[in-house]
Design an enzyme around this catalytic site. Sequence first.
Site, PDB file in Angstrom:
ATOM      1  N   ASP B 308       0.516  -3.646 -17.108  1.00 28.62           N
ATOM      2  CA  ASP B 308       0.518  -3.793 -15.660  1.00 28.62           C
ATOM      3  C   ASP B 308      -0.393  -2.736 -15.084  1.00 28.62           C
ATOM      4  O   ASP B 308      -0.390  -1.598 -15.537  1.00 28.62           O
ATOM      5  CB  ASP B 308       1.930  -3.591 -15.126  1.00 28.62           C
ATOM      6  CG  ASP B 308       2.650  -4.913 -14.992  1.00 28.62           C
ATOM      7  OD1 ASP B 308       1.962  -5.913 -14.740  1.00 28.62           O
ATOM      8  OD2 ASP B 308       3.873  -4.933 -15.157  1.00 28.62           O
ATOM      9  N   ASP B 345       4.856  13.083   6.043  1.00 32.39           N
ATOM     10  CA  ASP B 345       4.961  11.968   5.096  1.00 32.39           C
ATOM     11  C   ASP B 345       4.880  12.521   3.664  1.00 32.39           C
ATOM     12  O   ASP B 345       3.817  12.919   3.204  1.00 32.39           O
ATOM     13  CB  ASP B 345       3.810  10.997   5.381  1.00 32.39           C
ATOM     14  CG  ASP B 345       3.925   9.739   4.554  1.00 32.39           C
ATOM     15  OD1 ASP B 345       4.772   9.718   3.638  1.00 32.39           O
ATOM     16  OD2 ASP B 345       3.167   8.790   4.822  1.00 32.39           O
ATOM     17  N   THR B 382       9.527  -0.937  12.307  1.00 30.04           N
ATOM     18  CA  THR B 382       8.201  -0.663  12.884  1.00 30.04           C
ATOM     19  C   THR B 382       7.105  -0.746  11.846  1.00 30.04           C
ATOM     20  O   THR B 382       5.963  -1.058  12.151  1.00 30.04           O
ATOM     21  CB  THR B 382       8.161   0.743  13.493  1.00 30.04           C
ATOM     22  OG1 THR B 382       8.414   1.687  12.448  1.00 30.04           O
ATOM     23  CG2 THR B 382       9.204   0.902  14.581  1.00 30.04           C
ATOM     24  N   MET B 384       5.665   1.624  10.540  1.00 31.18           N
ATOM     25  CA  MET B 384       4.659   2.642  10.871  1.00 31.18           C
ATOM     26  C   MET B 384       5.351   3.991  10.760  1.00 31.18           C
ATOM     27  O   MET B 384       6.572   4.089  10.840  1.00 31.18           O
ATOM     28  CB  MET B 384       4.169   2.456  12.307  1.00 31.18           C
ATOM     29  CG  MET B 384       3.322   1.216  12.520  1.00 31.18           C
ATOM     30  SD  MET B 384       2.584   1.211  14.160  1.00 31.18           S
ATOM     31  CE  MET B 384       3.991   1.285  15.214  1.00 31.18           C
ATOM     32  N   SER B 385       4.539   5.030  10.611  1.00 29.10           N
ATOM     33  CA  SER B 385       5.101   6.359  10.685  1.00 29.10           C
ATOM     34  C   SER B 385       4.123   7.231  11.466  1.00 29.10           C
ATOM     35  O   SER B 385       2.991   6.817  11.726  1.00 29.10           O
ATOM     36  CB  SER B 385       5.329   6.934   9.289  1.00 29.10           C
ATOM     37  OG  SER B 385       4.090   7.085   8.636  1.00 29.10           O
TER      38      SER B 385
END
Lengths: 563, 695
Positions: B308, B345, B382, B384-385
Amino acid sequence: MAQTEFLQIALLLAILMACAAPLGNYMAAVFEGSPVIQRNPLGRLERQILRLCGTPADAEMRWWEYAAALIAFNFLGFVLLFVILISQDLLPLNPNNVKGMAIPLALNTAVSFVTNTNWQAYSGESTLSHFAQMAGLGVQNFLSAATGMTVAVALARGFRRDSSITIGSFWTDLVRMVVHILFPLAIVFAVVLVGQGVLQNFAPNLTVFGLNQGRQILPMGPVASQTAISLLGSNGGGFFGVNSAHPFANPTPLSNLLELFAVLLIPVASPLMFGRLCGNPKHGRTLLYVMLGLFLTTLSAAIYSEAMHNAALSGAASLEGKETRFGIASSVLWALSTTATSNGSVNAAMSSMSPLTGGLAMLNMMLGEVVFGGVGSGLYGIVMFAVLTVFVAGLMVGRTPEYLGKKIEAAQMKFAVAAVVAPSAVILTGAALTLSTTVGLSAISSRGPHGLSEVLYAFTSAAANNGSSFAGIAADTTFLNLLLATAMVVGRFVVIIPALAVAGTLASKKTTPVSLGSFPVTGWLFGGLLAAIIVIVGALTFLPALSLGPILEHMLMLSGRTF
Amino acid sequence: MDNSVSKKNARTPNYKTLFGQALFSAFTKLKPWVQWKNLVMFIVYLGAIFCTITTIIDHSSFNLQISIWLWFTVIFANFAESLAEGRGKAQAESLKQTKTDTTARLIRDGVETKVSASTLKRGDTVVCEAGDMIPGDGDVIEGIASVNEAAITGESAPVIRESGGDRSAVTGGTKVISDRVIIRITSDAGNTFIDRMISMVEGAQRKPTPNEVALNILLVSLTVVFILAVATLKAFAGYSEAQAGAKIATVTYTALIALLVCLIPTTIGGLLSAIGISGIDRLIRKNVMAMSGKAVEAAGDIDVLLLDKTGTITLGNRMASEFIPSVSVNAQDLAEASQLASLADETPEGRSIVVLAKETFGLRASGVPPRDVTFVPFTAQTRMSGVDIKIAGGDVQVIRKGAVDSVKKFVESQGVKFPDDVLEAAAGVSRRGATPLAVVKDSRVLGIIVLKDTVKGGIKDRFAQLRRMGIKTVMITGDNELTAASIAAEAGVDDFVAEATPETKLQRIRAEQAAGRMVGMIGDGTNDAPALAQADVGVAMNTGTQAAREAGNMVDLDSNPTKLIEIVETGKQLLMTRGSLTTFSIANDVAKYFAILPALFGGLYAQTQGGFGPLAVLNIMRLHSPESAILSSVIFNALIIVALIPIALRGVPYRPLGASALLRRNLAIYGVGGLVTPFIGIKLIDMLLTSIGLV
């Protein structure tokens, strides 16, 4: 030793190598059923014969069907030959009025010719009618050689085919071998021999009176035609008891060279045929070089042993028992060639060779008769050894061993090992049995280690389906006739059946494509390894026995004692 | 029970006790029905019994010494096997402790009852809460929990197991650390993963592998040949003695048995099972559980590896590689906003954005005081961050990053049109096979961060290594053709399958197999299960689903996809060790002949009674006497088994050299070495025996 004698050896090998490739390619084309060959007159003959027998040319067989057909065919051949031999006095073409053969001897002889051994416990000129020679022995000379070749061809198909349950048709292969290969070669060769002065007639024996008025019987008969196929088919059973030591069967130096050529021709071409049939011509060449290498090694050792300083004879090279017309090197060459090829015909008395030459001749046969071996049989024999080699060495490269893309697993090992071990087992037990029974001991004519060599040689020759005799041993006793017949049957069919089983089980496998990690079955490394395995297996099995026979005799001879 | 008994402890066994136990069981294995399983050693065993009886009858010191060394030969072989088994036994013990009866909270018709874990059946449903031991193998069907799997993996950091997806499998004997899950049991008690592990490491159900069976056929037939050669030798010797006119004292039954034992392949025969057991053991130490020895062996045969892309070839995390600003936006502004949006993040992707901004524009995000910043984490709603930053005047600056369509929805919801040039750029990035992330500051779209797959460092070398082994690598990826091709080229794989689905994987495996190749693959998801089952060697990740774990024939407890390469090496080592020691064993026989044959027959045709005859010339090692020659050979034969135990247990090292080079190498060491070593060894033993006066 004269230079010309070496020249003869070099010449012989050069002609052989030159002819090997074209003949190998031709044979491969024959068995592949090439359209060009199918269109020629012999191709039509082949189809007519098959139609006559009611077998379609493409009747494919599984391996056991192939084996069953082969055994049934050979058994019928045996029965027929046996009947001819015991009733030859009732059959035509018996100008010398010879009697029917005794049953144990007939049994031994029939087995011997059906198994391509051609052990002769008799002398042809005094024991057989022309009819028995031609319709009996001659027919088997063709058929037993062809039988051997069918097994080699089926084996090649085992490697070539991918996930197939069949390995070809025994009947087609058999007919093709006889029609396209043995038959034309035998005719040409017989004519050439006649040209050299070999006898070919149906006359009764000729009684002549020599210069001193002594009465002498000159044997007559279809010698050339019998000799031709007997040599080409690695049969070796000569018209005369002494085979090609007889001037009527081998009259000139040229005939001597040609006869040797005939002995080696098909066995030398076979590996190349095999390489082509199994799709890897290079592998075929490697097999041929291995055979050639082993042959030259034993040949040089034997010539050296014959010519070396001999304490017992105070220095002179021994000519006793050798044909003075041919000299030492040629006699040794013949001895080594015919033991190597499972031919077993002689042009000198084996018993008179130096102990080591006798031992080397024996070793040639003990190695499983794979150098170069009989027609077909040498090839399937060496492939069985190659299976063992690939297995042991293949593990060393870290993969399940593969031979020409086929995985060698338990089933193949079982059969290959059986094929390699069976003849050895028969040789050792047969010889031990003879040497430990009174009836066995009574057949031995020599004393000391030479006697042991006689017995060992007889069983080796029988089990290897060679048929050459050390001479000296009184082989025509019921005990030895039966024991040796058993050895011949085991040495033939207990190798053929496993070889066909290997072919069948390989054919049904998938072919693995070659990769960098695959075990190489061509080139020096593999060739050397294969030769080493052949020698080591042979030597490890027989060294104790050989040390008490030829080796001991050699050592004793060096100290001045002979037997 | 105490769950801290981890495999790490089991993996560092106490060698002293291991040795002691092995020595003990080397003797307990002397029962005939145990010996009978190994025909080669059984012959030695019978020989030892025979010689012992002879010694009792005739009190000869020579017979006594031969008997002792024959017993040693058998015991050494037993010792090798016990030593190999010992490690597994120790490990099995620690695994068994996790099996002490646990209580299961069975749910039937919505009612919870406490039952013994040993009564659980396939299809039962149980509930586990923090602190509970999971009672059996199963799939999480409801909830999410962190689980400590140290009992089987040796790794103490907990792992997350949740319903749905590819991380649903739980193993009996592991412990829930937090939260609550409902599990459907997938295997009956007594047949769980741990049960299979125990039986594998104990070698209890060890069936001989196909190659072992084939090798055994060779060894047994060699033994038969040598039995024949030695048995018939008695007849040949008898004839020779009669002809020579004098009996020689050396051809005794004891001497013939000594010859036989020296000739039959005892070296490989005695070490064969130790080699097999230790091969599996080596895999276990690499934290791979093979379900059968056959699978380990097959690993050595692999021609094609299906890998993979994600996690194996690439890091599995995309990394920021480029900023594409919208027209009229400064690239540095985009980078700055991106960096701010990613500061909190902690995903590798997020960190890579921070790093890229730092590397390209020297930004360090130091201008913003932390107390003014509110981090907005990624949510499924959302998608999103980003961050909300208080700026002068009490306003809040909103910076977000996220998938293009999410950001588009976000700005459009504020009535702003998503700029066309950014949309185009995003489409271009997608076509290249990379992933675009849009960055928005307040409602102004600044541009795009390009996230790209990163090929693992060093992976190219490993593939080159595999190529030299003769193994082809095929990359499987869901990416489009273009992306797949560029990553394939970068990683150096031989071939790739783009836009792969579980079906295309299966088809590819079938196609390779139809062409006669052996296929290995590694996988974790439920949709990998058919392919894992179809592959010749299917390695399932321990983190994967139960279905994948049952379909494969190996489980990698570390869940490390590159492990497959080590598995292949172990498989190859296993075969090479067998082949090399067989070659060594057979090559040894040559020297033994030169020792024993002259010892047996050196007296034939001697000029004087008891003197040496012509065959004494074969004594090229100049061994002291017939007795010392035979005894030295037998001693060498016994000691060589002990000397080779380390090779049997560690395995012959594999080097990715290609078959011919490997063969040359191993032939030189074990073939030529096997020829020469016994000449030296026997001579040395002979000198030693003579000097201390034992013969």
